[in-house]
Design a protein around this motif. Structure first.
Motif, PDB file in Angstrom:
ATOM      1  N   UNK A  21       1.055  -1.205  -0.025  1.00 42.05           N
ATOM      2  CA  UNK A  21       0.246   0.065   0.116  1.00 42.05           C
ATOM      3  C   UNK A  21       0.870   1.109   0.063  1.00 42.05           C
ATOM      4  N   UNK A  22       0.427   2.183  -0.742  1.00 43.16           N
ATOM      5  CA  UNK A  22       1.234   3.443  -0.906  1.00 43.16           C
ATOM      6  C   UNK A  22       0.235   4.870  -0.670  1.00 43.16           C
ATOM      7  N   UNK A  23       0.760   5.628   0.236  1.00 44.33           N
ATOM      8  CA  UNK A  23      -0.024   6.779   0.483  1.00 44.33           C
ATOM      9  C   UNK A  23       0.366   7.712  -0.629  1.00 44.33           C
ATOM     10  N   UNK A  24      -0.658   8.294  -1.432  1.00 39.77           N
ATOM     11  CA  UNK A  24      -0.340   8.956  -2.675  1.00 39.77           C
ATOM     12  C   UNK A  24      -0.509  10.684  -2.507  1.00 39.77           C
ATOM     13  N   UNK A  25       0.540  11.508  -2.652  1.00 42.76           N
ATOM     14  CA  UNK A  25       0.435  12.797  -2.691  1.00 42.76           C
ATOM     15  C   UNK A  25       0.248  13.122  -4.307  1.00 42.76           C
ATOM     16  N   UNK A  26      -1.040  14.053  -4.484  1.00 46.05           N
ATOM     17  CA  UNK A  26      -1.254  14.446  -5.793  1.00 46.05           C
ATOM     18  C   UNK A  26      -0.888  15.922  -5.881  1.00 46.05           C
ATOM     19  N   UNK A  27       0.195  16.166  -6.848  1.00 49.24           N
ATOM     20  CA  UNK A  27       0.499  17.657  -6.948  1.00 49.24           C
ATOM     21  C   UNK A  27      -0.392  18.259  -7.934  1.00 49.24           C
ATOM     22  N   UNK A  28      -1.096  19.448  -7.546  1.00 53.51           N
ATOM     23  CA  UNK A  28      -2.207  20.034  -8.744  1.00 53.51           C
ATOM     24  C   UNK A  28      -3.090  19.230  -9.114  1.00 53.51           C
ATOM     25  N   UNK A  29      -3.569  18.124  -8.561  1.00 53.15           N
ATOM     26  CA  UNK A  29      -4.695  17.367  -8.724  1.00 53.15           C
ATOM     27  C   UNK A  29      -5.697  17.236  -7.445  1.00 53.15           C
ATOM     28  N   UNK A  30      -6.590  17.885  -7.321  1.00 52.86           N
ATOM     29  CA  UNK A  30      -7.777  17.862  -5.891  1.00 52.86           C
ATOM     30  C   UNK A  30      -8.413  16.627  -6.351  1.00 52.86           C
ATOM     31  N   UNK A  31      -8.852  15.828  -5.216  1.00 55.21           N
ATOM     32  CA  UNK A  31      -9.785  15.080  -5.314  1.00 55.21           C
ATOM     33  C   UNK A  31      -9.391  13.495  -5.795  1.00 55.21           C
ATOM     34  N   UNK A  32      -8.129  13.378  -5.962  1.00 64.12           N
ATOM     35  CA  UNK A  32      -7.472  11.907  -6.173  1.00 64.12           C
ATOM     36  C   UNK A  32      -7.743  10.989  -4.928  1.00 64.12           C
ATOM     37  N   UNK A  33      -7.615   9.675  -5.217  1.00 59.43           N
ATOM     38  CA  UNK A  33      -7.606   8.726  -3.933  1.00 59.43           C
ATOM     39  C   UNK A  33      -6.272   9.046  -3.243  1.00 59.43           C
ATOM     40  N   UNK A  34      -6.590   8.553  -1.856  1.00 52.90           N
ATOM     41  CA  UNK A  34      -5.599   8.629  -0.856  1.00 52.90           C
ATOM     42  C   UNK A  34      -4.473   7.300  -1.084  1.00 52.90           C
ATOM     43  N   UNK A  35      -4.758   6.278  -1.311  1.00 54.19           N
ATOM     44  CA  UNK A  35      -3.882   5.143  -1.170  1.00 54.19           C
ATOM     45  C   UNK A  35      -4.234   4.536  -2.459  1.00 54.19           C
ATOM     46  N   UNK A  36      -2.857   3.751  -2.985  1.00 53.79           N
ATOM     47  CA  UNK A  36      -3.057   3.077  -4.031  1.00 53.79           C
ATOM     48  C   UNK A  36      -2.534   1.464  -3.443  1.00 53.79           C
ATOM     49  N   UNK A  37      -3.507   0.470  -3.858  1.00 53.49           N
ATOM     50  CA  UNK A  37      -3.363  -0.783  -3.426  1.00 53.49           C
ATOM     51  C   UNK A  37      -2.635  -1.783  -4.327  1.00 53.49           C
ATOM     52  N   UNK A  38      -1.683  -2.476  -4.193  1.00 57.29           N
ATOM     53  CA  UNK A  38      -1.026  -3.450  -5.382  1.00 57.29           C
ATOM     54  C   UNK A  38      -1.118  -4.655  -4.586  1.00 57.29           C
ATOM     55  N   UNK A  39      -1.901  -5.617  -5.442  1.00 58.50           N
ATOM     56  CA  UNK A  39      -1.700  -6.904  -4.594  1.00 58.50           C
ATOM     57  C   UNK A  39      -1.250  -8.082  -5.803  1.00 58.50           C
ATOM     58  N   UNK A  40      -0.721  -9.102  -5.340  1.00 55.48           N
ATOM     59  CA  UNK A  40      -0.327 -10.136  -6.344  1.00 55.48           C
ATOM     60  C   UNK A  40      -1.521 -10.606  -7.348  1.00 55.48           C
ATOM     61  N   UNK A  41      -1.204 -10.543  -8.666  1.00 51.97           N
ATOM     62  CA  UNK A  41      -2.163 -11.228  -9.529  1.00 51.97           C
ATOM     63  C   UNK A  41      -3.545 -10.554  -9.664  1.00 51.97           C
ATOM     64  N   UNK A  42      -3.446  -9.352  -9.043  1.00 53.28           N
ATOM     65  CA  UNK A  42      -4.929  -8.347  -9.210  1.00 53.28           C
ATOM     66  C   UNK A  42      -4.421  -6.750  -9.731  1.00 53.28           C
ATOM     67  N   UNK A  43      -5.566  -6.386 -10.418  1.00 55.13           N
ATOM     68  CA  UNK A  43      -5.358  -4.807 -10.754  1.00 55.13           C
ATOM     69  C   UNK A  43      -5.123  -4.009  -9.748  1.00 55.13           C
ATOM     70  N   UNK A  44      -4.596  -3.082 -10.199  1.00 61.41           N
ATOM     71  CA  UNK A  44      -4.144  -1.971  -9.218  1.00 61.41           C
ATOM     72  C   UNK A  44      -5.564  -1.385  -8.650  1.00 61.41           C
ATOM     73  N   UNK A  45      -5.577  -1.115  -7.437  1.00 59.83           N
ATOM     74  CA  UNK A  45      -6.879  -0.499  -6.662  1.00 59.83           C
ATOM     75  C   UNK A  45      -6.605   0.766  -6.264  1.00 59.83           C
ATOM     76  N   UNK A  46      -7.208   1.822  -6.590  1.00 57.43           N
ATOM     77  CA  UNK A  46      -7.171   3.179  -5.917  1.00 57.43           C
ATOM     78  C   UNK A  46      -8.192   3.145  -4.798  1.00 57.43           C
TER      79      UNK A  46
END
Length: 88
Positions: A21-46
């Motif tokens: 899991x990564x906490x995401x900081x968006x520069x110049x982009x309001x409203x984007x999700x807080x976290x990105x979830x990466x799981x083996x053999x699954x699509x990336x989930x925001x």
């Protein structure tokens, strides 16, 4: 329950599944999700985290829809049950 407790639970569950899991900081982009979830053999989930019962604001909804139009999976979670559902 606070948003931070839900966030800790999300991180714990993802790690238990062998993911990252990564906490995401968006520069110049309001409203984007807080976290990105990466799981083996699954699509990336925001993940947008909210306190129980709290809803996304209009600018967040717009940004999430933009991301979905680009093929991204975006989920909003506001409870332990919601975390369990998106990771099922």
């Amino acid at each position: 329950m606070r948003e931070s407790e839900i966030e800790k639970y999300l991180v714990k569950c993802v790690k238990a599944l062998g993911g990252e899991v990564r906490k995401v900081r968006w520069i110049g982009r309001n409203g984007a999700p807080d976290r990105v979830v990466m799981l083996p053999e699954r699509p990336t989930l925001w993940v947008e985290l909210k306190a129980p019962g709290e809803k996304c604001r209009p600018h967040q909804i717009r940004e999430h829809e933009r991301m979905r139009c680009m093929g991204q999976t975006v989920a909003t979670v506001d409870s332990i049950d919601a975390v369990n559902e998106v990771l099922a």
